[in-house]
Motif scaffolding. Structure first.
Motif, PDB file in Angstrom:
ATOM      1  N   GLN A 269       6.936 -10.101   4.472  1.00 25.77           N
ATOM      2  CA  GLN A 269       8.096  -9.146   4.304  1.00 25.77           C
ATOM      3  C   GLN A 269       7.283  -7.879   4.340  1.00 25.77           C
ATOM      4  O   GLN A 269       8.565  -7.045   4.144  1.00 25.77           O
ATOM      5  CB  GLN A 269       8.466 -10.052   2.775  1.00 25.77           C
ATOM      6  N   SER A 270       6.237  -7.813   4.476  1.00 21.67           N
ATOM      7  CA  SER A 270       5.864  -6.126   3.691  1.00 21.67           C
ATOM      8  C   SER A 270       6.494  -5.533   4.996  1.00 21.67           C
ATOM      9  O   SER A 270       5.999  -4.101   4.815  1.00 21.67           O
ATOM     10  CB  SER A 270       3.996  -6.372   3.872  1.00 21.67           C
ATOM     11  N   GLN A 271       6.478  -6.120   6.221  1.00 20.09           N
ATOM     12  CA  GLN A 271       7.199  -5.533   7.199  1.00 20.09           C
ATOM     13  C   GLN A 271       7.875  -3.868   6.851  1.00 20.09           C
ATOM     14  O   GLN A 271       8.152  -3.330   7.750  1.00 20.09           O
ATOM     15  CB  GLN A 271       7.148  -6.433   8.642  1.00 20.09           C
ATOM     16  N   THR A 272       9.090  -4.736   6.040  1.00 20.54           N
ATOM     17  CA  THR A 272      10.448  -4.057   5.442  1.00 20.54           C
ATOM     18  C   THR A 272       9.985  -3.952   3.886  1.00 20.54           C
ATOM     19  O   THR A 272      11.306  -2.737   3.862  1.00 20.54           O
ATOM     20  CB  THR A 272      11.799  -4.446   6.370  1.00 20.54           C
ATOM     21  N   ARG A 273       9.754  -4.580   3.193  1.00 20.19           N
ATOM     22  CA  ARG A 273      10.047  -4.268   2.070  1.00 20.19           C
ATOM     23  C   ARG A 273       8.906  -3.219   1.106  1.00 20.19           C
ATOM     24  O   ARG A 273       7.965  -4.285   1.687  1.00 20.19           O
ATOM     25  CB  ARG A 273      10.267  -5.638   1.639  1.00 20.19           C
ATOM     26  N   ASN A 274       8.413  -3.261   0.407  1.00 24.66           N
ATOM     27  CA  ASN A 274       7.055  -2.863  -0.605  1.00 24.66           C
ATOM     28  C   ASN A 274       6.374  -4.322  -0.515  1.00 24.66           C
ATOM     29  O   ASN A 274       7.771  -5.111  -1.017  1.00 24.66           O
ATOM     30  CB  ASN A 274       7.952  -1.875  -2.078  1.00 24.66           C
ATOM     31  N   PHE A 275       4.852  -3.747  -0.683  1.00 26.25           N
ATOM     32  CA  PHE A 275       4.504  -5.233  -0.913  1.00 26.25           C
ATOM     33  C   PHE A 275       4.379  -5.232  -2.462  1.00 26.25           C
ATOM     34  O   PHE A 275       4.551  -6.559  -3.069  1.00 26.25           O
ATOM     35  CB  PHE A 275       3.358  -4.567  -0.603  1.00 26.25           C
ATOM     36  N   ASN A 276       4.344  -4.279  -3.254  1.00 22.05           N
ATOM     37  CA  ASN A 276       4.186  -4.417  -4.726  1.00 22.05           C
ATOM     38  C   ASN A 276       5.647  -4.512  -5.306  1.00 22.05           C
ATOM     39  O   ASN A 276       7.062  -3.861  -4.827  1.00 22.05           O
ATOM     40  CB  ASN A 276       3.570  -3.631  -5.211  1.00 22.05           C
ATOM     41  N   ALA A 277       6.056  -5.426  -5.965  1.00 20.14           N
ATOM     42  CA  ALA A 277       7.469  -5.373  -6.543  1.00 20.14           C
ATOM     43  C   ALA A 277       8.090  -3.788  -7.493  1.00 20.14           C
ATOM     44  O   ALA A 277       7.622  -4.365  -8.290  1.00 20.14           O
ATOM     45  CB  ALA A 277       8.145  -6.615  -7.104  1.00 20.14           C
ATOM     46  N   ILE A 280      11.867   2.667  -6.288  1.00 10.39           N
ATOM     47  CA  ILE A 280      11.253   3.243  -6.333  1.00 10.39           C
ATOM     48  C   ILE A 280      12.982   3.836  -5.747  1.00 10.39           C
ATOM     49  O   ILE A 280      13.867   3.850  -4.947  1.00 10.39           O
ATOM     50  CB  ILE A 280      10.870   3.806  -5.323  1.00 10.39           C
ATOM     51  N   ALA A 281      13.548   5.023  -7.041  1.00  5.21           N
ATOM     52  CA  ALA A 281      14.981   5.804  -6.395  1.00  5.21           C
ATOM     53  C   ALA A 281      14.239   7.252  -5.860  1.00  5.21           C
ATOM     54  O   ALA A 281      14.481   7.944  -5.931  1.00  5.21           O
ATOM     55  CB  ALA A 281      15.800   5.950  -7.911  1.00  5.21           C
ATOM     56  N   TRP A 282      14.359   6.809  -4.640  1.00  4.41           N
ATOM     57  CA  TRP A 282      13.660   7.060  -2.760  1.00  4.41           C
ATOM     58  C   TRP A 282      14.956   8.690  -3.151  1.00  4.41           C
ATOM     59  O   TRP A 282      15.908   8.645  -2.961  1.00  4.41           O
ATOM     60  CB  TRP A 282      13.358   6.741  -2.191  1.00  4.41           C
ATOM     61  N   GLU A 283      14.521   9.707  -2.671  1.00  2.00           N
ATOM     62  CA  GLU A 283      15.804  11.111  -2.573  1.00  2.00           C
ATOM     63  C   GLU A 283      16.048  10.011  -1.056  1.00  2.00           C
ATOM     64  O   GLU A 283      15.905  10.173  -0.126  1.00  2.00           O
ATOM     65  CB  GLU A 283      14.774  12.108  -2.216  1.00  2.00           C
ATOM     66  N   SER A 284      16.982  11.319  -0.597  1.00  2.00           N
ATOM     67  CA  SER A 284      18.167  10.839   1.138  1.00  2.00           C
ATOM     68  C   SER A 284      18.303  12.175   1.273  1.00  2.00           C
ATOM     69  O   SER A 284      19.483  12.196   1.640  1.00  2.00           O
ATOM     70  CB  SER A 284      19.644   9.756   0.345  1.00  2.00           C
ATOM     71  N   SER A 325       1.268  11.623   2.706  1.00  2.00           N
ATOM     72  CA  SER A 325       1.529  12.064   1.239  1.00  2.00           C
ATOM     73  C   SER A 325       2.152  12.417   0.462  1.00  2.00           C
ATOM     74  O   SER A 325       3.049  12.548  -0.161  1.00  2.00           O
ATOM     75  CB  SER A 325       0.031  12.214   0.528  1.00  2.00           C
ATOM     76  N   TYR A 326       2.563  13.825   1.585  1.00  2.00           N
ATOM     77  CA  TYR A 326       4.130  14.869   1.993  1.00  2.00           C
ATOM     78  C   TYR A 326       5.257  13.982   2.020  1.00  2.00           C
ATOM     79  O   TYR A 326       5.524  14.276   0.690  1.00  2.00           O
ATOM     80  CB  TYR A 326       3.652  15.905   2.534  1.00  2.00           C
ATOM     81  N   LEU A 327       5.543  13.659   2.703  1.00  2.00           N
ATOM     82  CA  LEU A 327       6.527  12.514   2.876  1.00  2.00           C
ATOM     83  C   LEU A 327       7.219  11.541   1.442  1.00  2.00           C
ATOM     84  O   LEU A 327       8.394  11.900   1.562  1.00  2.00           O
ATOM     85  CB  LEU A 327       7.252  12.102   3.666  1.00  2.00           C
ATOM     86  N   THR A 328       6.165  10.759   0.942  1.00  2.00           N
ATOM     87  CA  THR A 328       6.472  10.223   0.170  1.00  2.00           C
ATOM     88  C   THR A 328       6.084  10.678  -1.022  1.00  2.00           C
ATOM     89  O   THR A 328       7.242   9.649  -2.019  1.00  2.00           O
ATOM     90  CB  THR A 328       5.800   8.759   0.315  1.00  2.00           C
ATOM     91  N   LYS A 329       5.505  11.376  -1.598  1.00  2.00           N
ATOM     92  CA  LYS A 329       5.289  11.898  -2.604  1.00  2.00           C
ATOM     93  C   LYS A 329       6.468  13.415  -2.919  1.00  2.00           C
ATOM     94  O   LYS A 329       7.367  14.070  -3.847  1.00  2.00           O
ATOM     95  CB  LYS A 329       4.144  12.671  -3.212  1.00  2.00           C
ATOM     96  N   ARG A 440       8.926   9.938 -11.344  1.00  2.00           N
ATOM     97  CA  ARG A 440       9.772   8.927 -10.525  1.00  2.00           C
ATOM     98  C   ARG A 440       9.259   6.978 -10.548  1.00  2.00           C
ATOM     99  O   ARG A 440       9.503   6.087 -10.324  1.00  2.00           O
ATOM    100  CB  ARG A 440      10.391   9.494  -9.059  1.00  2.00           C
ATOM    101  N   PHE A 441       7.522   6.985 -10.081  1.00  2.00           N
ATOM    102  CA  PHE A 441       7.037   6.449  -9.843  1.00  2.00           C
ATOM    103  C   PHE A 441       6.623   5.871 -10.928  1.00  2.00           C
ATOM    104  O   PHE A 441       6.910   4.321 -11.194  1.00  2.00           O
ATOM    105  CB  PHE A 441       5.617   6.469  -9.372  1.00  2.00           C
ATOM    106  N   LYS A 442       6.571   6.489 -11.965  1.00  2.00           N
ATOM    107  CA  LYS A 442       5.788   6.062 -13.179  1.00  2.00           C
ATOM    108  C   LYS A 442       7.675   5.219 -13.058  1.00  2.00           C
ATOM    109  O   LYS A 442       7.492   3.884 -14.710  1.00  2.00           O
ATOM    110  CB  LYS A 442       5.840   7.085 -14.165  1.00  2.00           C
ATOM    111  N   GLU A 443       8.691   5.446 -13.300  1.00  2.00           N
ATOM    112  CA  GLU A 443       9.708   4.523 -14.150  1.00  2.00           C
ATOM    113  C   GLU A 443       9.867   3.846 -13.666  1.00  2.00           C
ATOM    114  O   GLU A 443      10.310   2.090 -13.754  1.00  2.00           O
ATOM    115  CB  GLU A 443      11.460   5.187 -13.955  1.00  2.00           C
ATOM    116  N   SER A 444       9.865   3.641 -12.404  1.00  2.00           N
ATOM    117  CA  SER A 444       9.496   2.340 -10.805  1.00  2.00           C
ATOM    118  C   SER A 444       8.690   1.357 -12.002  1.00  2.00           C
ATOM    119  O   SER A 444       8.948   0.452 -11.373  1.00  2.00           O
ATOM    120  CB  SER A 444       8.928   2.964  -9.494  1.00  2.00           C
TER     121      SER A 444
END
Ligand SMILES: Cc1cc2nc3c(=O)[nH]c(=O)nc-3n(C[C@H](O)[C@H](O)[C@H](O)COP(=O)(O)OP(=O)(O)OC[C@H]3O[C@@H](n4cnc5c(N)ncnc54)[C@H](O)[C@@H]3O)c2cc1C
Length: 447
Positions: A269-277, A280-284, A325-329, A440-444
């Motif tokens: 399932q980690s192919q498409t989902r976060n490995f850890n539950a 995260i409210a990603w930007e779009s 890191s630049y993309l995700t953070k 944002r990560f802290k909230e998640s």
């Protein structure tokens, strides 16, 4: 006994489990799978790479008195038609990505399949902790393999004797162009044999640990694409380098590849989902994503890396970490977008390593970087490309600028008239975007 040897991610005759387990009359085949090809750009370099090495495989099999039948189509349909010729089984290399698993399930119902663990040093099903659960952290996984890395050689497969070529029309009428692709000129090392690459790397092994992060140097083995398509086996790489002094750090890197394969095997399932539950409210922000893809973020190290990827299909490991890191953070965009973009471009694209490494960089994965450790791209460029040798090669617009400005955020803002179409301002501020990501990560993390 009449068997099909389905070569797919193991384009070699040396150390081949398929040729070792085969018996009697055999039909070696390769399929250019239309379900996969239809998703690729007409200029995908990997098609040219695969074609080149498939032709080499055909030559090598012919030299052994066998041959290779090359198909273009839907594997399910191809096996339905091969079934008429009464083959007893299909030998092939295991493949754990989700499409391959589904496809193989269907084919197994047509002609029984015998998947062989030919692309990995270890069988992921056997890689379990003493309590019977899978590893989620690299170091204990690596330590558990001590007997393997302490061994200086791993036994390689020898081809079975008395194999006979099944009667078949082996003439190849397929070309890169007939499949609708452009024949792409590849980086010269991709045409080299894996042993030429390993020979060239041998003198660099002593300094690999210190130099491997300096992306303007050619300090790594460049073997990942050959490994991905099985032009060389991981056992051959291990056996070639392991007996040399100071090989342990390099071998450790090879085990990261194994680690990510076991993660994908045990946690598909980690192919498409976060490995850890985590939620995260990603930007779009599509504009930010496009700027990242095209190398127009205004951050020179990120843009040079992305332009290099777009031009060659390669990116150095340190740069993969920086841009991920630049993309995700900093941009706070979903790792799946970056993973998919890399999948469309990387010559060495390997589902397990790419997904595992993206989730590592995004702090969502197994043994991932802590979310509060956000790379500063300017510190990275100063540290690993002080003289801007790589950056200026990829961004010739910046050639006239003093290096110190390239390593400084907002360093380009007063230089518009010298840098042509290159952005003078970064699309986000690293300090505030870092703090936004940490929040944002802290909230998640909260349940
Ligand atoms: C975001 C991101 C995405 C990545 N995607 C891929 C991918 O799709 N395919 C891929 O093969 N590697 C991937 N990597 C790992 C690594 O960047 C490449 O394996 C390496 O750059 C290939 O160059 P090399 O053969 O010269 O490496 P070397 O430094 O010479 O390493 C030798 C071999 O060890 C293995 N290896 C080294 N580092 C890693 C690692 N971190 N994870 C897994 N295996 C490793 C590779 O098989 C590599 O060929 C990714 C890393 C990151 C950070």
């Amino acid at each position: 006994m009449k068997e099909i040897l389905w070569f797919r991610r193991d384009l070699r005759v040396r150390d081949s489990a398929l040729l070792a387990y085969a018996k009697g009359e055999v039909l070696p085949i390769f399929i250019f799978d239309t379900n996969l090809l239809k998703k690729l750009s007409r200029e995908d370099r990997r098609v040219s790479f695969i074609f080149y090495w498939v032709e080499e495989l055909k030559r090598e099999l012919c030299a052994m008195g066998l041959d290779l039948a090359i198909f273009y189509g839907d594997p399910v349909e191809i096996f339905k038609s091969l079934k008429k010729q009464k083959f007893s089984r299909v030998l092939c290399s295991v493949d754990y990505d989700s499409y391959a698993l589904e496809r193989d399930k269907k084919i197994d119902k047509i002609i029984p399949m015998m998947p062989l663990n030919d692309a990995w040093l270890i069988d992921p099903a056997q890689a379990l902790k003493s309590d019977g659960t899978p590893y989620k952290v690299f170091t204990p996984f690596y330590k558990s393999l001590k007997p393997l890395w302490n061994a200086h050689t791993i036994e390689e497969y020898q081809p079975s004797t008395y194999l006979r070529k099944a009667s078949f029309d082996y003439e190849n009428t397929i070309s890169v162009e007939s499949m609708g692709f452009r024949w792409m000129r590849l980086e010269p090392f991709l045409y080299q044999s894996p042993f030429e690459l390993l020979d060239a790397f041998k003198p660099k092994l002593n300094t690999y640990q210190e130099n491997r992060d300096y992306f303007y140097l050619d300090a790594t083995s460049n073997i990942s694409t050959h490994l991905r398509f099985g032009v060389v086996s991981p056992r051959e790489v291990f056996n070639y380098l392991r007996p040399l002094p100071q090989s342990q750090f390099y071998i450790r890197e090879l085990f990261w590849r194994e680690f990510y394969n076991t993660i994908l095997y045990h946690f598909p399932q980690s192919q498409t989902r976060n490995f850890n539950a985590l939620t995260i409210a990603w930007e779009s922000n599509e504009e930010h994503f496009e700027a990242w893809c095209e190398g127009r973020t205004g951050v020179p190290i990120v843009d040079a890396a992305m332009r290099h990827l777009n031009q060659t299909g390669f990116m150095h490991n340190r740069l993969r970490m920086v841009v991920a890191s630049y993309l995700t953070k900093n941009l706070l965009l979903d790792w799946r977008k970056g993973e998919a973009y890399f999948a469309s471009k990387l010559m060495d694209y390997e589902a397990c390593s790419n997904i595992g490494s993206w989730q590592w960089a995004a702090s969502t994965g197994a043994d991932a970087v802590p979310y509060f450790r956000v790379f500063n791209p300017y510190t990275q460029s100063l540290k690993f490309d002080k003289d801007c040798l790589f950056i200026k090669q990829l961004l010739p617009q910046l050639e006239v600028l003093p290096n110190a400005l390239i390593h400084k955020e907002y360093g380009l803002k007063d230089w518009a008239m010298f840098i042509g179409d290159y952005p003078t301002m970064p699309i986000v501020d690293t300090k505030s975007s870092r703090l936004r990501a940490i929040e944002r990560f802290k909230e998640s993390q909260t349940p």
